[in-house]
Design a protein around this motif. Structure first.
Motif, PDB file in Angstrom:
ATOM      1  N   PRO A 282       0.830  -1.215   0.000  1.00  0.00           N
ATOM      2  CA  PRO A 282       0.000   0.000   0.000  1.00  0.00           C
ATOM      3  C   PRO A 282       0.855   1.252   0.000  1.00  0.00           C
ATOM      4  N   GLY A 283       0.292   2.315  -0.544  1.00  0.00           N
ATOM      5  CA  GLY A 283       0.947   3.625  -0.539  1.00  0.00           C
ATOM      6  C   GLY A 283      -0.101   4.686  -0.327  1.00  0.00           C
ATOM      7  N   GLY A 284       0.300   5.917  -0.388  1.00  0.00           N
ATOM      8  CA  GLY A 284      -0.676   6.988  -0.247  1.00  0.00           C
ATOM      9  C   GLY A 284      -0.711   7.527   1.168  1.00  0.00           C
ATOM     10  N   LYS A 285      -1.793   7.252   1.909  1.00  0.00           N
ATOM     11  CA  LYS A 285      -1.967   7.825   3.242  1.00  0.00           C
ATOM     12  C   LYS A 285      -0.870   7.389   4.209  1.00  0.00           C
ATOM     13  N   ALA A 286      -0.355   6.192   4.045  1.00  0.00           N
ATOM     14  CA  ALA A 286       0.676   5.688   4.945  1.00  0.00           C
ATOM     15  C   ALA A 286       1.656   4.850   4.145  1.00  0.00           C
ATOM     16  N   SER A 287       2.864   4.709   4.665  1.00  0.00           N
ATOM     17  CA  SER A 287       3.858   3.859   4.016  1.00  0.00           C
ATOM     18  C   SER A 287       4.117   2.660   4.901  1.00  0.00           C
ATOM     19  N   TYR A 288       4.335   1.527   4.290  1.00  0.00           N
ATOM     20  CA  TYR A 288       4.469   0.281   5.037  1.00  0.00           C
ATOM     21  C   TYR A 288       5.720  -0.483   4.610  1.00  0.00           C
ATOM     22  N   PRO A 289       6.895  -0.030   5.018  1.00  0.00           N
ATOM     23  CA  PRO A 289       8.107  -0.794   4.701  1.00  0.00           C
ATOM     24  C   PRO A 289       8.081  -2.186   5.307  1.00  0.00           C
ATOM     25  N   SER A 290       7.383  -2.341   6.434  1.00  0.00           N
ATOM     26  CA  SER A 290       7.298  -3.665   7.053  1.00  0.00           C
ATOM     27  C   SER A 290       6.589  -4.651   6.138  1.00  0.00           C
ATOM     28  N   SER A 291       5.595  -4.182   5.369  1.00  0.00           N
ATOM     29  CA  SER A 291       4.890  -5.065   4.441  1.00  0.00           C
ATOM     30  C   SER A 291       5.814  -5.544   3.328  1.00  0.00           C
ATOM     31  N   VAL A 292       6.758  -4.675   2.929  1.00  0.00           N
ATOM     32  CA  VAL A 292       7.730  -5.083   1.918  1.00  0.00           C
ATOM     33  C   VAL A 292       8.537  -6.270   2.435  1.00  0.00           C
TER      34      VAL A 292
ATOM     35  N   GLN B 142       4.341  10.726  -5.165  1.00  0.00           N
ATOM     36  CA  GLN B 142       5.033  10.579  -3.889  1.00  0.00           C
ATOM     37  C   GLN B 142       5.104   9.102  -3.501  1.00  0.00           C
ATOM     38  N   VAL B 143       6.311   8.643  -3.183  1.00  0.00           N
ATOM     39  CA  VAL B 143       6.501   7.292  -2.672  1.00  0.00           C
ATOM     40  C   VAL B 143       7.560   7.361  -1.583  1.00  0.00           C
ATOM     41  N   SER B 144       7.346   6.627  -0.526  1.00  0.00           N
ATOM     42  CA  SER B 144       8.210   6.698   0.645  1.00  0.00           C
ATOM     43  C   SER B 144       9.595   6.118   0.371  1.00  0.00           C
ATOM     44  N   ASP B 145      10.634   6.868   0.777  1.00  0.00           N
ATOM     45  CA  ASP B 145      11.987   6.329   0.685  1.00  0.00           C
ATOM     46  C   ASP B 145      12.150   5.081   1.555  1.00  0.00           C
ATOM     47  N   LEU B 146      11.437   5.025   2.677  1.00  0.00           N
ATOM     48  CA  LEU B 146      11.518   3.841   3.538  1.00  0.00           C
ATOM     49  C   LEU B 146      11.026   2.602   2.812  1.00  0.00           C
ATOM     50  N   VAL B 147       9.951   2.750   2.045  1.00  0.00           N
ATOM     51  CA  VAL B 147       9.415   1.623   1.282  1.00  0.00           C
ATOM     52  C   VAL B 147      10.417   1.182   0.216  1.00  0.00           C
ATOM     53  N   LEU B 148      11.005   2.145  -0.474  1.00  0.00           N
ATOM     54  CA  LEU B 148      11.986   1.808  -1.506  1.00  0.00           C
ATOM     55  C   LEU B 148      13.243   1.201  -0.893  1.00  0.00           C
ATOM     56  N   ALA B 149      13.646   1.723   0.255  1.00  0.00           N
ATOM     57  CA  ALA B 149      14.817   1.178   0.937  1.00  0.00           C
ATOM     58  C   ALA B 149      14.559  -0.255   1.381  1.00  0.00           C
ATOM     59  N   ALA B 150      13.357  -0.510   1.888  1.00  0.00           N
ATOM     60  CA  ALA B 150      13.001  -1.876   2.289  1.00  0.00           C
ATOM     61  C   ALA B 150      13.033  -2.816   1.093  1.00  0.00           C
ATOM     62  N   ALA B 151      12.590  -2.325  -0.075  1.00  0.00           N
ATOM     63  CA  ALA B 151      12.624  -3.144  -1.286  1.00  0.00           C
ATOM     64  C   ALA B 151      14.066  -3.503  -1.655  1.00  0.00           C
ATOM     65  N   ALA B 152      14.968  -2.544  -1.515  1.00  0.00           N
ATOM     66  CA  ALA B 152      16.377  -2.811  -1.804  1.00  0.00           C
ATOM     67  C   ALA B 152      16.944  -3.851  -0.840  1.00  0.00           C
TER      68      ALA B 152
ATOM     69  N   GLU C 145       2.027  -7.203  20.777  1.00  0.00           N
ATOM     70  CA  GLU C 145       1.710  -7.605  19.400  1.00  0.00           C
ATOM     71  C   GLU C 145       2.469  -6.757  18.387  1.00  0.00           C
ATOM     72  N   ALA C 146       2.737  -5.499  18.722  1.00  0.00           N
ATOM     73  CA  ALA C 146       3.429  -4.605  17.793  1.00  0.00           C
ATOM     74  C   ALA C 146       4.810  -5.141  17.407  1.00  0.00           C
ATOM     75  N   LEU C 147       5.443  -5.911  18.288  1.00  0.00           N
ATOM     76  CA  LEU C 147       6.741  -6.492  17.950  1.00  0.00           C
ATOM     77  C   LEU C 147       6.609  -7.437  16.761  1.00  0.00           C
ATOM     78  N   GLY C 148       5.504  -8.161  16.708  1.00  0.00           N
ATOM     79  CA  GLY C 148       5.268  -9.059  15.587  1.00  0.00           C
ATOM     80  C   GLY C 148       5.003  -8.332  14.297  1.00  0.00           C
ATOM     81  N   ASP C 149       4.478  -7.118  14.392  1.00  0.00           N
ATOM     82  CA  ASP C 149       4.211  -6.337  13.186  1.00  0.00           C
ATOM     83  C   ASP C 149       5.493  -5.958  12.459  1.00  0.00           C
ATOM     84  N   TYR C 150       6.580  -5.812  13.209  1.00  0.00           N
ATOM     85  CA  TYR C 150       7.771  -5.211  12.622  1.00  0.00           C
ATOM     86  C   TYR C 150       9.030  -6.080  12.625  1.00  0.00           C
ATOM     87  N   CYS C 151       9.349  -6.704  13.739  1.00  0.00           N
ATOM     88  CA  CYS C 151      10.714  -7.205  13.821  1.00  0.00           C
ATOM     89  C   CYS C 151      10.913  -8.494  14.598  1.00  0.00           C
TER      90      CYS C 151
END
Length: 434
Positions: A135-145, A170-180, A360-366
């Motif tokens: 997803p993009g737009g309202k929020a960026s989700y590097p974790s989803s990447v 507009q696209v988040s650098d965090l999302v692109l960085a996660a893709a890399a 639970e938030a720990l499971g969302d990210y790391c």
């Protein structure tokens, strides 16, 4: 008006109240489906031109050619270089943990030989190409990447194609960085049903994939449902959910914030606490009222709690687990003493978080396990996204002459019982003496 409703599992009308609480309208909406069907048809027919047209229309862009929505590997690396060092370290740490966890899910091919020399087995092969929707737009989700791309790479997928919308360019650098970091092979800044269609059918620029994974809005979910069969999909995801079972000994603020962590996702998200301690339920309600005012997304969280949240009183932890198994939540926190003792009783949950210190938030990210989880009760029959979702299994049968002799006679008998004479004769041709 109370910030959240309270229910009593011993009340005569509890079952009806619970059913009303859990009711949620799925992505099936006739107007949405009609719009999605038109987009799918146009992209299948018009390819890149249709993708460009819809992207300009919905995302307020001025694309002229497919090159305008294609990002190169160099551009991903440039985004990785631009992000703050602390953010980069966090992404790399999360990716490493997700990769290490999913390495344990790798499956290997196997074979065994029977006494007559016949070999039976199973061959595991990765999918050749998969598409991940971020997803993009309202929020960026590097974790989803990370959660979608890393397991695919661990599975051995040859090519991971990522699509992410870039409204207003507009696209988040965090999302692109996660893709890399995750090793995404190709990235296109398109979204919505048109991106799903491009992945499912292929265009001159976007290659056709074998499977589409990743969350999206109602149009994305409807498009994924519509193209299923043309390609595989992971699941049709509903609103985010958390169910917390607590014995009353955890800090009420901790539990309240765990509930709010889901409620702030969107108004349809669901947060439920089940406890045998009524005083604790009251304390958590007070904490919710206090902490809610501190959140930037308090209006969203307040609506979620008021419309879909609940504090449920039960007579025991065992009763709480029974209710949880009935709900089959996406996320289940078991915030009690010695939570491992209850693990064998838990049958239906997307992810299980044991102990007072496991937010639970720990499971969302790391933490490492995947955060793409079954929702809306589908944990009764579905599992988290994993390496196995990007692998295929092929059966192996290699008959020896002796095995063909024995199996041929059995197969012929069964085939004639089904009225399939060619099947029977095909099997009998390999039977000695026939």
């Amino acid at each position: 008006m109370a910030v959240i409703r309270q229910l009593d599992s011993l009340a005569p009308d509890f079952d009806a109240q619970l059913e009303m609480l859990l009711a949620w309208e799925s992505v099936a909406d006739r107007r949405v489906e009609e719009t999605v069907a038109e987009i799918l048809h146009e992209v299948r027919r018009g390819g890149d031109a249709a993708v460009i047209g819809y992207t300009n229309q919905f995302d307020r862009r001025q694309l002229r050619s497919a090159a305008d929505f294609t990002l190169s590997a160099d551009e991903l690396q440039a985004a990785l270089a631009r992000v703050e060092p602390e953010a980069r370290r966090a992404l790399e740490s999360a990716a490493e943990r997700v990769r290490n966890y999913h390495n344990h899910q790798r499956q290997e091919s196997w074979q065994y030989r029977e006494a007559d020399g016949t070999v039976l087995g199973q061959q595991i092969t990765p999918m050749q190409r998969v598409g991940i929707y971020v997803p993009g737009g309202k929020a960026s989700y590097p974790s989803s990447v990370l959660m979608n791309a890393v397991p695919a790479k661990v599975a051995g997928v040859e090519e991971v194609i990522m699509v992410v919308p870039a409204p207003d360019n507009q696209v988040s650098d965090l999302v692109l960085a996660a893709a890399a970091i995750a090793g995404v092979d190709r990235l296109f800044t398109i979204g919505g049903a048109q991106a799903v269609a491009a992945l499912a059918y292929g265009t001159d620029t976007v290659p056709k994939v074998d499977k589409i994974v990743g969350p999206g809005n109602i149009f994305v979910a409807s498009a994924k449902r519509a193209v299923f069969g043309q390609v595989a999909i992971d699941m049709i995801a509903g609103p985010s959910e958390i169910l917390v079972i607590c014995d009353g000994k955890t800090d009420p603020d901790w539990i309240a914030m765990d509930l709010l962590s889901q409620a702030e996702h969107d108004e349809q998200a669901q947060s439920i606490l089940v406890s045998p301690d009524q005083d604790f339920l009251d304390a958590v309600e007070r904490s919710l009222e206090k902490l809610l005012e501190q959140l930037p997304r308090r209006d969203i969280a307040a609506t979620s709690l008021a419309e879909r949240g609940a504090l449920v009183a039960v007579d025991s932890i065992e009763s709480a687990i029974a209710i949880s198994n009935r709900i089959a939540p996406e996320h289940l926190e078991v915030s009690v003493d010695e939570p491992e003792q209850y693990l064998p009783m838990i049958r239906n949950a997307g992810a299980i978080f044991l102990g007072r210190y496991t937010a639970e938030a720990l499971g969302d990210y790391c933490a490492g396990p995947n955060h793409v989880l079954p929702t809306s009760g589908t944990a009764r029959f579905s599992s988290p996204l994993g390496v196995y979702d990007f692998q295929k299994r092929s059966s192996i049968i290699h008959c020896s002459p002796e095995g063909a002799d024995q199996l041929g006679q059995v197969a012929a008998t069964l085939a004639r019982g089904e009225g399939l004479e060619a099947h029977a004769r095909s099997a009998e041709y390999r039977v000695r003496g026939k």
